[in-house]
Scaffold this motif. Structure first.
Motif, PDB file in Angstrom:
ATOM      1  N   PRO A 173      39.973   6.964  18.254  1.00 50.95           N
ATOM      2  CA  PRO A 173      41.256   6.041  18.482  1.00 50.95           C
ATOM      3  C   PRO A 173      42.167   6.720  19.261  1.00 50.95           C
ATOM      4  CG  PRO A 173      41.442   6.154  16.257  1.00 50.95           C
ATOM      5  CD  PRO A 173      40.216   7.036  16.634  1.00 50.95           C
ATOM      6  N   PRO A 174      42.935   5.965  20.121  1.00 52.01           N
ATOM      7  CA  PRO A 174      44.198   6.355  20.814  1.00 52.01           C
ATOM      8  C   PRO A 174      45.258   6.787  19.822  1.00 52.01           C
ATOM      9  CG  PRO A 174      43.969   4.054  21.193  1.00 52.01           C
ATOM     10  CD  PRO A 174      42.604   4.566  20.503  1.00 52.01           C
ATOM     11  N   VAL A 175      45.403   6.316  18.933  1.00 48.07           N
ATOM     12  CA  VAL A 175      46.508   6.823  18.136  1.00 48.07           C
ATOM     13  C   VAL A 175      46.041   7.183  16.900  1.00 48.07           C
ATOM     14  CG1 VAL A 175      48.482   5.704  16.857  1.00 48.07           C
ATOM     15  CG2 VAL A 175      47.757   4.540  19.109  1.00 48.07           C
ATOM     16  N   PHE A 205      49.198  10.016  20.435  1.00 46.46           N
ATOM     17  CA  PHE A 205      48.847   9.135  20.984  1.00 46.46           C
ATOM     18  C   PHE A 205      48.270   9.762  22.315  1.00 46.46           C
ATOM     19  CE2 PHE A 205      52.022   6.181  19.131  1.00 46.46           C
ATOM     20  CZ  PHE A 205      53.015   7.227  18.535  1.00 46.46           C
ATOM     21  N   HIS A 206      47.202   9.088  22.910  1.00 43.91           N
ATOM     22  CA  HIS A 206      46.543   9.390  24.136  1.00 43.91           C
ATOM     23  C   HIS A 206      45.997   8.593  24.766  1.00 43.91           C
ATOM     24  CE1 HIS A 206      42.814   9.589  21.598  1.00 43.91           C
ATOM     25  NE2 HIS A 206      42.117   9.733  22.989  1.00 43.91           N
ATOM     26  N   VAL A 207      45.753   8.645  26.306  1.00 45.15           N
ATOM     27  CA  VAL A 207      45.158   8.077  27.150  1.00 45.15           C
ATOM     28  C   VAL A 207      44.374   8.953  28.118  1.00 45.15           C
ATOM     29  CG1 VAL A 207      46.871   6.202  27.148  1.00 45.15           C
ATOM     30  CG2 VAL A 207      46.933   7.836  28.918  1.00 45.15           C
ATOM     31  N   LYS A 208      43.308   8.551  28.496  1.00 46.53           N
ATOM     32  CA  LYS A 208      42.282   9.120  29.540  1.00 46.53           C
ATOM     33  C   LYS A 208      42.685   8.836  30.839  1.00 46.53           C
ATOM     34  CE  LYS A 208      38.755  10.260  26.268  1.00 46.53           C
ATOM     35  NZ  LYS A 208      37.767   9.652  25.755  1.00 46.53           N
ATOM     36  N   LEU A 268      51.867   4.346  24.746  1.00 48.18           N
ATOM     37  CA  LEU A 268      50.448   4.373  25.658  1.00 48.18           C
ATOM     38  C   LEU A 268      50.870   3.857  26.903  1.00 48.18           C
ATOM     39  CD1 LEU A 268      48.207   3.114  22.948  1.00 48.18           C
ATOM     40  CD2 LEU A 268      48.193   5.325  23.757  1.00 48.18           C
ATOM     41  N   GLU A 269      51.655   2.964  27.098  1.00 44.61           N
ATOM     42  CA  GLU A 269      52.059   2.572  28.472  1.00 44.61           C
ATOM     43  C   GLU A 269      52.639   3.641  28.989  1.00 44.61           C
ATOM     44  OE1 GLU A 269      52.067  -1.375  29.059  1.00 44.61           O
ATOM     45  OE2 GLU A 269      52.043  -0.590  31.215  1.00 44.61           O
ATOM     46  N   GLN A 291      50.336   6.098  30.796  1.00 43.44           N
ATOM     47  CA  GLN A 291      49.814   5.586  31.801  1.00 43.44           C
ATOM     48  C   GLN A 291      50.917   5.690  33.090  1.00 43.44           C
ATOM     49  OE1 GLN A 291      46.708   4.732  32.140  1.00 43.44           O
ATOM     50  NE2 GLN A 291      46.150   3.829  30.460  1.00 43.44           N
TER      51      GLN A 291
END
Lengths: 896, 452
Positions: free
Chosen positions: B48-50, B59-62, B82-83, B86
């Motif tokens: 999960p992202p968190v 925390f991560h986003v791809k 997360l925002e 991005q």
């Protein structure tokens, strides 16, 4: 700028560091800038370029902002390991903070705040004070954050200098960016303080609500989060607040939307008018749904929050169940969360549609998702009585596909359905029994056996079915064994014929004599006794009517749910755990607690604000020689390396209490992390040598309010590559207790390049506190090996064989040798071995030898007049670069 | 507040690493990568992202195959982090023109300069490229466009996910063109991601459009811009009506948005009156408006699946797709996928005679049928026959063990919602000022699924 930055990553064959050093001192600006870029490149890939500190700092005085920023970046990284050198930068910082260019002013204050060196901190105060009142908002907003930085380093200083009031003033600033940062800084300071510092009054509330409209999106989040702690006085005020926050729901930034939702939900608690509440619910639904159009990562956060919101206010999204249907390309973590919410929103009205979805999901590829979908069907059956029959028929359909894990999952949930609706759906048992031999998961097996036992009287061949399991009884997992035992007893009580009677004997025998599992054995004995004393009583007990289970899809305890709801839009609402369950950042101990534990650290600690106040009174510009205040500093506070003997002595005498056995090395250990900087944890440590090995002798004292455990240690690269040779063995430390330990050390593990130095950087962590970093000093003499003794002849030969350039000498004007005997004994104890002595006029000349690992010898000549201060030390060694370290060690040994 | 920010490559190399608070150990990047890589032993499940490891929250986003990561010790807002991640990606792309490992490494000094202005002591300061321009002094080094992988027509939307479909423009907002002067131009993209689920009998079970009006301006002097949308655009479903019975307004022909939100630079004063948006576009790429529609729309593709069993060890799957959009429009990079029963051992394909630009494949590892079509012209039909051979007897219900059929595609110059930019007006500086204006429409499949 020409070419690519990547060229800075390329290395040349010959020494990189000396080459960089040369370029940094070039007379050409461009060359210097390029060199700094190369240094930063090396730094970012983890190379140690700390030895270039002076050279880089020399590039700091420039008008070129690009270069200045690079130097500052370097400074932040290395100031901590080079605190004395970092002082050199202070002047430029102070000057920059008064530069006509606001960007330079802000840059100076921003960077100074990032350098966590106490000596620098005191110089930060005046520039900070000025910048908080700067004409330029960019400078003010940077200064506001800087107050939080300073508070983290030295809270007292912030309070003494009145920065808190200055910060509060900034809440009324006319620039929204400044307001937002002031709010963020105050909120953080409040977080780590037990005193009320930042309380939101109705006055600040209205100011902040006004600022909200003009803030950047991020500022809006800071302000909304700070305001969410505000408790409205009455319904009217709550309605007013909500009205001003509602427009934020239209924001494109998901963080703003969620923080606004949090605010609204909180105020809704106070609003009594059902119309208003209904209206608000209607307004919140579309933005919440829109969050599900964002990136999957954001969707996940939104779904975890929505999960909580629908538990409290199911009406908000009651009509939106379709948006929670899983998309084919949703990541699995999104699908799982959507399923949870679908169960929560399932109702008699939409159950057909929901079941159709679940049925589809149950034939997908991802096993975990399929299992969860099957369970979801069962949970809906339990939740919605009128839909139970439809749910069961879907489950039966799925069982017929004969996909093994689907069947097993279905049987598990059907068992729960039987318990929820007794005597209703037993007709399907026959279908279930068909899959009996494919079951291989304990939970599914146990569920099936429970069903057989519970309905033994309606299953004609119940005894045969159970018997088939009995053969493998000893090999079954405990969960299955327990169910087999109970089911057999039920069977026997319901059908007390010959077959079951034999079975019960086998089972009871197996479960009492043959097992090691106490749960199983105890249960078996209870059944045995019941059956043998009073079979009727046994019937009453074993076959008693069971309470009907209920829907578990709203599992959260109401008080926990309320706590989580007040934490909407924070991590807590994603983990579904209260913040204290995962936030390990311990609040900074306040000075009142400090006073309860008078110790050496405290002295220097309470000293520092006073000293700072002093230097604050005189303009820092007068400190043209930055070295000056450093030298008059009595003891390095906090985590600075304790270079001055004075500091070690007074701390040492205070910390070892009588009932605490001192570390096996004997002399008290110097404090490396005072309690004042370690949030109550004080660490004393020193490298020692025992039995031919180097140890790190440490003592931990817990002066905080919480037990500390899970201690771990790590050493940074150092000249000798010293590293831990084993685990750090420290038991749990209750408040007020201490523990000592000897950590064996190994050499040459992680050698830092650059000139030899005695810096030992240590990081200590435990489960409750942040990681502590401190600097210690490597005492060179602990490296002297036991085999350093030399024959006279070897000594002479070696001396001759080494070129004269390898001879170095130094005078110790303060050292004095009072007795040759005692001095030689003391030196011998540290593996410096006596070879010969001679007289030269009124001077004694002593020859000694020592060796450090890897067989590097030191040939030593000490010359002194007995009883008169002044010792001359000359050495010859193949490694003359070690000489400064060696001299330092000899001087220490002569002194002690 | 965040403690650290870092960017990792797919292999776990740290490309950028900035520590803001020093309260999280340095090894965090490694701990993070190991945790994400081995979230479940079999690696089959995505992290999960968190998540929290030893008191540190990760925390991560791809983004374009890179992992953008932040760490923190406090109970802060995860959506904010997360925002932010991005946005950092977007700002860096604005500056570098192209966001990839290579461009990040070449421009590390600039990237660090940006990171210092974007976040201070863990607090976000600004993510607006426009504002940042006054504080940033390094100039980007453009990576050689020739070294980029060849850009197919659909590659223009390959970068980024969801709201940030990198446009074809790989041009930095700050760097000058090789010729010296910047070209005056502005791009407005109407991007619609559509999700549809068809039931086995071909009815639409759910449908949704996630739309964005995305803007990227290269206009000097930031002139004011007016965007006019459909005059009869409706917002919000009438109260009380649920998602089930939408379609009531479809007859009137008006476009009705369920919900929308706007970039903070947008002035909505005249929006309620005549559906025009006024804004002074900041530099860089940003969404002017996001919207969501559940109103019924015409699906661009119909999918027909037929499964015929031929004995106990054989079956034939017939897939038929029909493009239901006008014939002057062409969809590209169409991929049709269908999971087959796990006991499928061999598949042989048969395409219609004379087809070009189509390929087929049976992915043995996950038992998946794949059918690639380079181009599909509006109004056309395409059929694929696949003969399956099984290694064991089927349980007699292949439809339950295969499917559903899913599709991905891109259709340029087409948007199913019929939302339009009627005109794009730029406040004139002079008579001769006439910058290039690009208004482009594109539709992409998000979750396009037909059950069988």
């Amino acid at each position: 700028m020409s070419g690519h930055d990547s060229k800075y990553f390329s290395t040349t064959k010959k020494g990189e560091i000396p080459e960089l050093k040369e370029e940094l001192n070039s007379q050409y600006k461009d060359k210097r800038k390029d060199a700094v870029k190369k240094v930063i490149a090396a730094m970012t890939v983890g190379k140690d370029v700390s030895s270039l500190f002076t050279d880089v700092v020399n590039c700091m005085q420039t008008e070129n902002l690009e270069l200045k920023k690079l130097v500052y970046l370097y400074l932040i990284n290395y100031a901590k390991s080079q605190p004395d050198l970092a002082i050199l930068a202070v002047n430029t910082f102070v000057k920059d903070s008064q530069d006509p260019n606001p960007l330079i002013r802000a840059l100076a204050v921003r960077t100074m705040g990032c350098i966590r060196v106490d000596k620098i901190t005191e110089y930060l105060c005046d520039p900070l004070q000025r910048c908080l009142k700067d004409d330029d908002p960019y400078v003010r907003k940077t200064a506001a954050i800087c107050v939080a930085k300073l508070y983290d380093i030295n809270a007292e200083l912030v309070e003494d200098r009145g920065f808190l009031d200055a910060l509060k003033d900034l809440i009324s600033d006319n620039n929204p960016m400044v307001v937002a940062n002031a709010v963020a800084a105050l909120a953080e300071i409040q977080e780590s303080s037990s005193r009320p510092i930042f309380e939101i009054t109705s006055h600040t509330l209205s100011k902040l609500l006004t600022a909200l409209n003009e803030c950047t999106e991020w500022g809006q989040v800071f302000i909304l989060d700070a305001l969410s702690k505000y408790k409205a006085a009455d319904a009217r005020e709550a309605e007013n607040i909500v009205e001003r926050v509602t427009p934020r729901l239209q924001h494109a930034n998901c963080a703003v939307v969620l923080s606004a939702v949090k605010m609204i939900l909180q105020q809704m608690e106070l609003i009594t008018s059902t119309d208003v509440v209904r209206n608000l619910c209607k307004k919140m639904a579309p933005p919440l749904v829109t969050l599900l159009s964002a990136e999957p990562e954001i969707q996940y956060v939104a779904l975890r929050n929505i999960n909580l919101i629908v538990q409290k206010r199911p009406t908000i999204l009651a009509h939106e169940i379709k948006v929670f249907f899983c998309k084919y390309n949703d990541p699995i973590y999104v699908k799982m969360e959507k399923l949870e919410i679908m169960i929560k929103l399932a109702s008699d009205r939409n159950i057909d549609q929901v079941l159709l979805e679940f049925k589809e999901y149950a034939t997908e590829v991802d096993v975990d998702f399929v299992r969860k979908a099957v369970r979801a069907i069962g949970r809906c059956a339990i939740k919605l009585e009128r839909a139970a029959e439809r749910c069961i028929s879907v489950l039966l359909e799925l069982i017929k596909i004969k996909v093994n894990y689907v069947v097993q999952e279905a049987i598990i949930v059907i068992k729960d359905i039987f318990r929820r609706y007794p005597n209703t759906y037993e007709s399907i048992i026959a279908t279930l029994c068909e899959s009996l031999d494919t079951l291989d998961e304990p939970e599914a097996k146990a569920s099936m056996i429970w069903i057989i036992g519970e309905y033994a009287e309606r299953i004609d061949n119940a005894d045969e079915l159970l018997e088939s399991f009995l053969e493998s009884f000893p090999e079954e997992p405990p969960q299955v064994q327990l169910q087999l035992l109970t089911a057999t007893v039920k069977l026997f009580l319901k059908k007390p014929t010959e077959g079951p009677q034999q079975m019960i004997q086998v089972v009871l025998n197996n479960a009492t004599v043959e097992t090691d599992n106490p749960d199983l054995r105890d249960r078996a004995y209870i059944y045995w006794r019941l059956l043998s004393t009073d079979p009727e009583a046994a019937k009453d007990v074993v076959l008693a009517e069971k309470p009907v289970i209920s829907d578990d899809s709203n599992q959260l305890d109401p008080s926990l749910l309320d706590e989580l709801l007040s934490n909407i839009a924070t991590l807590s609402s994603v983990y579904h755990k209260p913040p204290e369950a995962f936030v390990t950042r311990v609040k900074t101990t306040q000075k009142t607690e400090e006073e309860d534990y008078p110790e050496a650290g405290e002295q220097s600690y309470s000293d520092s604000p006073a000293r700072v106040a002093d230097s604050g009174a005189s303009p820092p510009a007068s400190s043209a020689n930055p070295q000056h205040p450093a030298s008059r500093q009595p003891a390095a506070p906090a985590a600075l390396p304790d270079l001055l003997d004075l500091g070690m002595d007074n701390s040492g005498s205070a910390i070892v209490s009588v009932d605490q056995p001192a570390s096996p090395a004997g002399p008290p250990l110097p404090v490396v992390l005072p309690a004042s900087s370690g949030q109550g944890l004080q660490i004393s440590a020193q490298l020692i040598r025992r039995d031919g090995q180097v140890f790190y002798s440490m003592m931990f004292e817990n002066n905080s309010q919480v037990p500390l455990d899970g201690f771990m240690i790590q050493f940074n690269k150092n000249t000798f590559g010293l590293a831990a040779g084993g685990q750090l063995q420290v038991p749990q430390l209750l408040p007020g207790t201490s523990a000592s330990t000897l950590l064996p050390m190994v050499l040459f593990q992680n050698i830092s390049p650059g000139p030899a130095n005695t810096l030992l950087q240590v990081a200590i962590k435990n489960n409750q506190q942040p990681v502590w970093y401190f600097n210690d000093k490597i005492y060179f003499h602990v490296l002297f090996t036991e085999d350093g003794r030399m024959e006279r002849s070897t000594f002479l030969e070696t001396w001759k064989s080494l070129p004269d350039s390898n001879e170095v000498s130094r005078d110790f004007p303060a050292s004095v040798i009072n007795s040759v005997e005692t001095t030689l004994d003391r030196l011998a104890a540290s593996n410096m071995f006596f070879i010969a002595k001679r007289k030269h006029a009124n001077q004694e000349v002593l020859y000694l030898s020592a060796k450090i690992p890897r067989g590097i010898p030191f040939l030593i000549e000490l010359t002194a007049v007995i009883g008169t201060p002044g010792v001359k030390c000359a050495i010859k060694t193949p490694s003359p670069e070690m000489a400064p370290l060696f001299f330092e060690a000899v001087e220490t040994l002569l002194k002690s | 507040m965040i403690s650290q920010f870092f960017v990792l490559s797919q292999r776990g190399d740290s490309i950028v690493f900035r520590d803001y608070r020093g309260d999280v150990p340095k090894g965090s990047a490694e701990i993070f990568f190991r945790k994400v890589k081995f979230w479940k032993e079999d690696g089959g499940e995505e992290a999960p992202p968190v998540f929290n490891v030893d008191g540190v929250n990760y925390f991560h986003v791809k983004v374009v195959g890179l992992l953008f990561v932040a760490t923190s010790r406090t109970n802060l807002s995860p959506s904010l982090v997360l925002e932010l991640l991005q946005r950092i990606a977007r700002v860096i792309k604005d500056y570098l023109g192209v966001l990839n490992e290579d461009s990040l490494r070449k421009n590390f000094v600039l990237v660090y300069e940006l990171l210092d202005e974007v976040v201070d002591f863990g607090y976000v300061q600004t993510t607006s490229t426009e504002i940042l321009k006054s504080y940033i002094f390094n100039e980007p080094i453009m990576i050689d466009a020739g070294r980029l992988p060849p850009l197919g027509p659909a590659a223009m939307f390959m970068q980024g996910s969801k709201r940030m479909p990198g446009t074809a423009i790989t041009k930095s907002v700050v760097a000058n063109e090789p010729g010296g002067r910047k070209r005056e131009e502005i791009f407005v993209d109407i991007i619609e991601k559509i999700s549809i689920t068809f039931s086995s009998s071909g009815y639409i079970l759910t449908s949704e459009i996630d739309g964005t009006i995305q803007m990227k301006s290269y206009l000097t002097g930031n002139p004011e811009i007016r965007l006019a949308l459909n005059e009869d655009l409706g917002i919000g479903r009438a109260g009380g009506r649920s998602a089930y019975d939408y379609g009531g307004s479809a007859g009137s022909g008006a476009v009705v948005l369920d919900d929308c939100n706007f970039h903070e630079s947008v002035q909505l004063d005249s929006f309620d009156v005549d559906r025009t948006l006024t804004l002074v576009p900041p530099d860089g790429e940003f969404p002017v408006m996001n919207y969501r529609i559940t109103q019924e729309f015409k699906p661009p593709f119909r999918i027909n699946t037929l499964i015929e069993e031929a004995g106990s060890l054989k079956a034939e799957v017939i897939l038929k797709i029909r493009a239901e959009f006008p014939s002057d429009i062409t969809a590209n990079t169409i991929l049709v996928q269908m999971p087959l029963p796990t006991y499928t051992s061999r598949v042989s394909f048969e395409l219609e005679p004379g087809t070009v630009g189509q390929t087929t494949d049976f992915k043995e590892s996950n038992k998946r049928l794949e059918w690639n079509l380079k181009k599909v012209v509006g109004g056309s039909d395409h059929t694929l026959r696949a003969k399956l051979t099984f290694s064991q007897e089927s349980h007699g219900n292949i439809t339950k063990e295969a499917g559903p059929v899913s599709m991905t595609f891109t259709i340029p110059m087409y948007n199913p919602s019929r939302l339009q930019v009627k005109y794009l007006q730029i406040a004139k500086k002079s008579k001769t000022y006439n910058p290039y204006r690009w208004v482009r429409y594109v539709t992409q499949a998000n979750s396009y699924v037909a059950r069988i």
